[in-house]
Write a protein that holds these residues in place. Structure first.
Motif, PDB file in Angstrom:
ATOM      1  N   ASP A  89       0.827  -1.206   0.000  1.00  0.00           N
ATOM      2  CA  ASP A  89       0.000   0.000   0.000  1.00  0.00           C
ATOM      3  C   ASP A  89       0.860   1.255   0.000  1.00  0.00           C
ATOM      4  O   ASP A  89       0.521   2.262  -0.621  1.00  0.00           O
ATOM      5  N   MET A  92       1.855   1.895  -3.407  1.00  0.00           N
ATOM      6  CA  MET A  92       0.720   2.306  -4.220  1.00  0.00           C
ATOM      7  C   MET A  92       0.352   3.760  -3.915  1.00  0.00           C
ATOM      8  O   MET A  92       0.078   4.550  -4.810  1.00  0.00           O
ATOM      9  N   GLY A  95       2.402   6.279  -5.510  1.00  0.00           N
ATOM     10  CA  GLY A  95       2.301   6.342  -6.963  1.00  0.00           C
ATOM     11  C   GLY A  95       3.519   5.826  -7.692  1.00  0.00           C
ATOM     12  O   GLY A  95       3.759   6.163  -8.843  1.00  0.00           O
ATOM     13  N   ASP A  97       5.575   3.394  -9.809  1.00  0.00           N
ATOM     14  CA  ASP A  97       5.245   2.350 -10.756  1.00  0.00           C
ATOM     15  C   ASP A  97       6.292   1.246 -10.657  1.00  0.00           C
ATOM     16  O   ASP A  97       7.445   1.453 -10.997  1.00  0.00           O
ATOM     17  N   ARG A 157      -9.203  -1.809  -7.558  1.00  0.00           N
ATOM     18  CA  ARG A 157      -8.072  -1.004  -8.014  1.00  0.00           C
ATOM     19  C   ARG A 157      -6.744  -1.707  -7.697  1.00  0.00           C
ATOM     20  O   ARG A 157      -5.765  -1.588  -8.423  1.00  0.00           O
ATOM     21  N   VAL A 158      -6.737  -2.476  -6.601  1.00  0.00           N
ATOM     22  CA  VAL A 158      -5.524  -3.221  -6.254  1.00  0.00           C
ATOM     23  C   VAL A 158      -5.290  -4.327  -7.273  1.00  0.00           C
ATOM     24  O   VAL A 158      -4.168  -4.531  -7.761  1.00  0.00           O
ATOM     25  N   ARG A 160      -6.359  -4.459 -10.330  1.00  0.00           N
ATOM     26  CA  ARG A 160      -5.969  -3.932 -11.640  1.00  0.00           C
ATOM     27  C   ARG A 160      -4.518  -3.470 -11.624  1.00  0.00           C
ATOM     28  O   ARG A 160      -3.777  -3.663 -12.583  1.00  0.00           O
ATOM     29  N   ARG A 161      -4.117  -2.886 -10.504  1.00  0.00           N
ATOM     30  CA  ARG A 161      -2.723  -2.412 -10.431  1.00  0.00           C
ATOM     31  C   ARG A 161      -1.738  -3.574 -10.494  1.00  0.00           C
ATOM     32  O   ARG A 161      -0.750  -3.537 -11.209  1.00  0.00           O
ATOM     33  N   GLU A 162      -2.048  -4.598  -9.744  1.00  0.00           N
ATOM     34  CA  GLU A 162      -1.132  -5.749  -9.708  1.00  0.00           C
ATOM     35  C   GLU A 162      -1.065  -6.412 -11.071  1.00  0.00           C
ATOM     36  O   GLU A 162       0.013  -6.779 -11.546  1.00  0.00           O
ATOM     37  N   GLY A 164      -1.772  -5.051 -13.900  1.00  0.00           N
ATOM     38  CA  GLY A 164      -1.129  -4.111 -14.821  1.00  0.00           C
ATOM     39  C   GLY A 164       0.391  -4.175 -14.705  1.00  0.00           C
ATOM     40  O   GLY A 164       1.111  -4.132 -15.706  1.00  0.00           O
ATOM     41  N   THR A 165       0.882  -4.293 -13.460  1.00  0.00           N
ATOM     42  CA  THR A 165       2.335  -4.369 -13.266  1.00  0.00           C
ATOM     43  C   THR A 165       2.926  -5.553 -14.014  1.00  0.00           C
ATOM     44  O   THR A 165       4.012  -5.469 -14.592  1.00  0.00           O
ATOM     45  N   ASP A 168       2.600  -5.117 -17.900  1.00  0.00           N
ATOM     46  CA  ASP A 168       3.529  -4.100 -18.399  1.00  0.00           C
ATOM     47  C   ASP A 168       4.958  -4.581 -18.505  1.00  0.00           C
ATOM     48  O   ASP A 168       5.801  -3.888 -19.062  1.00  0.00           O
TER      49      ASP A 168
END
Lengths: 745, 410
Positions: A89, A92, A95, A97, A157-158, A160-162, A164-165, A168
């Motif tokens: 967290d 996150m 911010g 990346d 959102r968590v 999607r972030r994970e 996405g990482t 990417d």
């Protein structure tokens, strides 16, 4: 220099129970240590070495590590999971990346079917190994079962972030593509794919009480999917947020595990007035998290334990009520398991508008079977070769598809294993698996209980949660997560079982260009080009092995010279790790002995030894006194600093001589006096703040030593202000040193 | 010193290799069962100083002189070993050498009397650099008298000096770890002297007598300490110097004149003085059954054995008892020169405590600060299956038994 065999092989024999219990073998002990020291970035990096989903696992993992946590034998286990969430967290919130593009240099393409935790983890591992990977996901959204977990437990959102990482890094994701319909293995092979991983999960509703075709009966999977859709939509449009009062008022959910619990709590949040949950087990035996169960009850779910539906009754096509029966547990069998029996004559009826069947979920193999020759296990899941996860040549399977309905972390582990199997198949290079059975050493045995605990039990730091009254209205996250001080405080409760923490800090601090340190699979190995002996206190001392170019690390432990030991037991009294005991010795004496696996190398026992029998490897007293001989009278200020208070970077003023020990508790009055006698105009002893002492108990000891030194110096006519004592963190260390030492000269 | 000079000085050829009288008395031999004074002497006679190597006795010897007392020809083995130690530094100090550091620092402090030495002590700088490095200490003065409060009367009579030695340092170093007070002895001594109408002079710049430094072979530091102390004592023009510690008494009375010539004062241990004046003191009898542990330097070096016993008689309602080995046969507590503690140190204390229990005594009385510390520091362990014994300091007991005083033991 004689090369006696004095080295310690920190192999996978010596690790901590939490690390062993983790399906993905995260170095739990390592990252908890790092959090305790405030090194959150390093902690997160350490987690990511083994697990690509720290934010998700840090919220929903069933925590097998905490179940075996040694601290739990004394009071309450360390909140290992919550600490994982904390460090994620933090990143996150800032911010940052974390995505690091992988170097895709291989040509063998791999196709992964299913973007759930197993598929994503496998793709991540393969991309890290250099393979071009494409994931084919049937639905619109990657995430698999992770999308179904309600937002109050796992915010989207968590997820999607994970995801996405991972994507990417250089993975291709294709959504809306169904294997067996839009894709075939033959077709993929024609497009150049050389390996196929089936990770389609367990999405088939398994009906516990009959698929009846009634109105008002729905499977939990469907119920949760719809709720997730609405939740996703609600994030986008205000209109969707304004939820209308549902005409359906009463809900009954039946099932034993988290699927049922999630369905019930989702129902509460979806506007149903009355939500009843029938669990077919007792309160103690129900396979759900304790805190989740209590949260559900707080939110108004009426939980009925040891009850099961037996018949759904309808009026026309519509469900009207559910006939249930009470259950009872039988006597435990040889393995301690209790059978469940229906209680005679205990039937009761519950009226309801909606019945959610949360019995189970199973694997769907129909489409897969069309093309691939699958074998099945007795449980109905896909059978694979256990080491490589191979179905047949070039086809692999992982996750719930192989294991049945399990947790996210087990799916991750499964996907990682399959990735290794695929790598072996494609490249014929067998990388060492961390899943091999590990031998247990004395560190893990009960009799070797570490008692580095305070006299009174300290319970786990409470996770702040939203008030039930407020939180049951929407899907906002219930658990708020630790704050920094809470996280560090909780991490400091850790007993640090096992030996090498694999925190790999030694790798970071070693600044020698001609040697290579590697920490891998609980072993520290050092590769050196030629023989040498490092003498700087605080660094890793290396010995050159005779035959190989490889050298091993000499661990910083304390040792007793029996000739000088009088068995007074001061070492045993002061050791917070029970690592030294006074034992009987040949000749009718009692002599202290250090258990090298338990010794954490703090050196406090050395400081209190009245005879000098106790000494500390890599920090021998001869060596420390030798360093003091470098003092230039009237000029050199001497700084005794503890390893953990001092940051890695930053230069000290030239007129400051640093003597770094693992712990400030190693410092004795004679070391301080020696510095003054040699003409030093100022001595400072710098340790960690009391509560954040790495060893938990030493700061008080070093303060007493400074006090004693000042008294002796005062007696002799020196200014006691020659010696000062400072408590620092790595953050304010250099400022404190500059204030004390003055300008560079 | 050359080999033959040593042989002559210590009468080593008087040793007839008798049937191990010295060994039977030696506490180190008692524990290790190998190497005893006779062996050491024999080896030296054969091979000279170089042949000794890492001889067990060289640093484990506690210089208690029990060997000489037992020797039918009075060969001075302890002095011989002291001589062998000169110039060597391979001992294993206790407490990381804190006590020696304290003594050496005192030696290097600026002194009003100057000192002559051309050689530097290992670990310390030469004279020139000392001056420079201690510039900021130009007005450094020891703070030794903080423990003297208004109830004590000092610096009244010019005739008598009370030499307190390392007690203020022991107080700081051992109070917490051993749970005892060393300064209480000094305080008690002043109280008793006050009661006898004596207001003793206490020196502000008194330094360690140098016993340990002499015994471990650091003659240079010893010389600095000794010459300073002698000048300080001379300056007081006192006729009598009383010491709290038997080692100080012997060192000043006998070792100083040996190196620096006749002294213009008499040196005695406090027990001697008190024993002579017992009839002038009124006591409230104490009721414990006591036994006296003779300190090495009091019984074997100074020959004082009756004085402490007379004192104990005078203050006890129950007759004190003797342990099996007493007077000149009393075993050393193991303190030595604060070096090479080990199994023999532990054994010495434990055996003594067994003897004390067996004698029927309720408390063990010592008259030496080192014995006091050792009995507290090397506490009994479970291998001896016994309970610890109460250890008391003689002067403290005397002070607490003085009529008109509240009975307070440290």
């Amino acid at each position: 220099m004689p090369h006696e065999e004095r080295v310690w092989e920190l192999t996978h024999l010596e690790t901590s129970p939490c690390t062993l219990a983790c399906p993905t073998r995260i170095n739990a002990r390592g990252y908890v240590s790092l959090v305790a020291d405030g090194r959150f970035k390093e902690a997160l990096a350490l987690i990511r070495e083994r697990n690509p989903f720290p934010g998700i696992c840090g919220r929903i993992c069933p925590r097998p590590c905490e179940a075996v946590c040694r601290r739990g034998d004394f009071d309450e286990p360390i909140a290992i999971c919550a600490l994982k969430r904390f460090v994620f967290d933090l990143e996150m919130k800032r911010g940052i990346d974390p995505a690091v593009p992988a170097r895709i240099f291989r040509t063998e393409k791999v196709a992964v079917i299913g973007a759930g935790p197993a598929g994503l983890s496998a793709a991540h591992e393969l991309a890290q190994l250099g393979y071009p990977v494409t994931i084919f996901e049937a639905s619109q959204w990657p995430g698999g079962m992770m999308n179904l977990i309600p937002g109050y437990r796992l915010p989207q959102r968590v997820v999607r972030r994970e995801i996405g990482t991972i994507i990417d890094e250089g993975i291709t994701l294709v959504t809306g593509s169904v294997f067996g319909k839009d894709l075939t293995w033959r077709g993929l092979k024609r497009r150049g794919y050389q390996a196929l991983l089936l990770a389609t999960g367990a999405w088939k509703p398994v009906w516990g009480w009959g698929k009846t075709g009634m109105d008002g009966v729905v499977h939990a999977l469907v119920f949760l999917t719809e709720a997730a859709e609405r939740d996703r939509a609600a994030e986008v449009t205000e209109k969707a947020k304004r939820r209308k009062r549902s005409p359906v008022r009463r809900v009954v959910v039946a099932g034993d595990g988290m699927l049922a619990l999630d369905a019930a709590r989702t129902a509460v949040r979806s506007g149903y007035r009355s939500v009843k949950l029938l669990i077919g087990r007792s309160r103690e035996a129900a396979p759900v998290g304790r805190s989740d169960l209590e949260a559900a009850i707080d939110e108004g779910v009426k939980v009925i334990f040891l009850a099961r539906p037996i018949q759904l009754k309808r009026h026309g096509r519509k469900l009207v009520d559910v006939k249930c029966v009470k259950l009872q547990e039988g006597k435990p069998d040889a393995a301690g398991r209790r059978g469940i029996f229906e209680k005679e004559g205990s039937e009761f009826t519950v009226e309801t508008d909606l019945f959610i069947d949360a019995f189970s979920r199973g694997v769907g193999i129909r489409r897969l079977r069309r093309e691939i020759d699958l074998g099945l296990t007795p449980a109905g899941t896909v059978s694979v070769e256990s080491e490589t996860m191979a179905v047949n040549r070039g086809v692999f399977a992982a996750g719930d598809l192989v294991n049945g309905a399990r947790s996210v972390v087990e799916a991750i582990a499964s996907g990682q294993k399959a990735a290794r199997g695929i790598h072996f198949y494609l490249s014929r290079d067998r990388t060492q698996s961390p899943f091999e059975d590990v031998l247990f050493s004395g560190v893990l045995q009960k009799e070797f209980a570490l008692d580095r605990v305070p006299d009174s039990p300290v319970s786990q730091t409470r996770m702040p949660v939203e008030e039930a009254r407020i939180r049951k209205k929407d899907f906002r996250e219930v658990e708020r997560g630790y704050m920094k001080t809470q996280a560090m405080l909780e991490a400091q409760r850790c007993l640090r079982c096992g030996t090498c923490a694999e925190c790999a800090v030694c790798v970071d601090i070693c600044d020698r260009k001609d040697i290579q340190l590697e920490v891998e699979d609980f072993a520290l190995t050092v590769r050196a080009d030629s023989g040498f002996w490092s003498r700087d206190p605080g660094t890793v001392v290396v010995e050159y092995g005779e035959e190989k170019a490889e050298a091993r690390c000499v661990r910083t432990v304390c040792q007793v010279e029996p000739a000088y030991c009088i068995g007074c037991g001061r070492c045993e009294d002061i050791c917070g790790y029970s690592a030294v005991r006074v034992e009987s010795y040949p000749g009718g004496r009692f002599v202290a002995r250090v258990h090298e696996l338990a010794c954490k190398g703090c050196g406090n026992c050395v400081a209190v030894c009245p005879t000098g029998a106790m000494n500390q490897r890599n920090f021998e007293r001869q060596r420390l006194f030798e360093v003091l001989s470098k003092i230039e009278p009237s000029r050199t200020r001497v700084l005794f600093a503890c390893r953990w208070a001092r940051p890695e970077k930053g230069e000290l003023p030239h007129h400051v001589l640093l003597i770094e020990t693992m712990c400030s508790g190693r410092i004795t009055p004679s070391l301080i006096l020696e510095a003054v006698i040699r003409g030093s105009p100022g001595v400072m002893v710098c340790g960690c703040m009391g509560e954040s002492c790495h060893y938990g108990f030493s700061r008080a000891n070093s303060k007493k030593v400074v006090e004693l030194s000042k008294n002796v110096l005062g007696l002799l006519g020196f200014d006691p202000a020659l010696v000062s004592d400072s408590s620092c963190t790595p953050g304010n260390f250099h400022a404190a040193v500059r204030r004390w030492a003055g300008r560079k000269r | 010193m050359k080999t033959k000079d040593i042989v002559k000085e210590f009468h080593l050829d008087d040793c007839t290799r008798c049937h191990n009288e010295c060994a039977e008395a030696c506490p180190v031999y008692r524990f290790f069962g190998t190497w005893h004074p006779q062996n050491l002497a024999g080896l030296f006679l054969e091979k000279g100083g170089r042949g000794l190597g890492d001889h067990l006795l060289l640093w484990n010897c506690v210089t208690c002189r029990a060997c000489t007392v037992a020797c039918p020809f009075d060969v001075e083995f302890a002095d011989f070993i002291r001589e062998l130690r000169v110039g060597r530094t391979d001992y294993h100090p206790a407490h990381e050498g804190l006590i020696h550091q304290y003594q050496r620092t005192q030696a290097s402090l600026p002194t009003a009397h100057g000192f002559k030495s051309s050689k530097t002590t290992p670990g310390l700088k030469s004279d020139k650099r000392i001056k420079k490095s201690h510039e900021f200490l130009a007005i450094a003065r020891q703070d030794r008298l903080g423990w003297v409060d208004d109830a004590l009367d000092i610096n009244g009579s010019r005739e008598i000096v009370l030499f307190t030695g390392c007690l203020p340092f022991f107080e700081i170093a051992f109070k917490e770890s051993c749970g005892m007070s060393s300064l209480h002895t000094a305080r008690a001594a002043v109280e008793v002297l006050n009661r006898l109408g004596v207001s003793p002079t206490l020196l502000e710049d008194e330094r360690c007598c140098g016993r340990d430094m002499y015994d471990i072979g650091d003659r240079d530091t010893f010389r600095r300490l000794a010459t300073h102390n002698i000048e300080e004592l001379k300056r007081t023009r006192a006729k009598t110097v009383l010491t709290v510690c038997p080692e100080c008494a012997y060192t000043i009375a006998h070792t100083y004149p040996g190196s620096f010539g006749e002294l213009p004062f008499v040196v005695r241990h406090i027990t001697e003085f008190v024993a002579e004046n017992l009839d002038r003191l009124n006591f409230r009898m104490q009721e414990e059954r006591l036994t006296f542990h003779d300190p090495c330097y009091l019984c074997r070096y100074l020959g004082v054995m009756e004085a402490p016993r007379n004192i104990l008689e005078a203050i006890s309602s129950r007759h004190p008892v003797e342990m099996e080995r007493s007077r000149e046969h009393a075993p050393c507590c193991g303190a030595g020169s604060w070096i090479n503690y080990g199994g023999h140190t532990r054994a010495a204390v434990n055996e003594r405590i067994v003897e004390a229990h067996r004698s029927g005594a309720e408390a063990l009385v010592t008259a030496c600060p080192k014995c006091n510390i050792l009995f507290h520091e090397v506490n009994p362990d479970c291998s001896w299956k016994q309970s610890p014994i109460i250890v008391r300091d003689l002067m403290s007991m005397v002070a607490s038994c003085l009529e008109g005083k509240g009975r307070k033991q440290p």
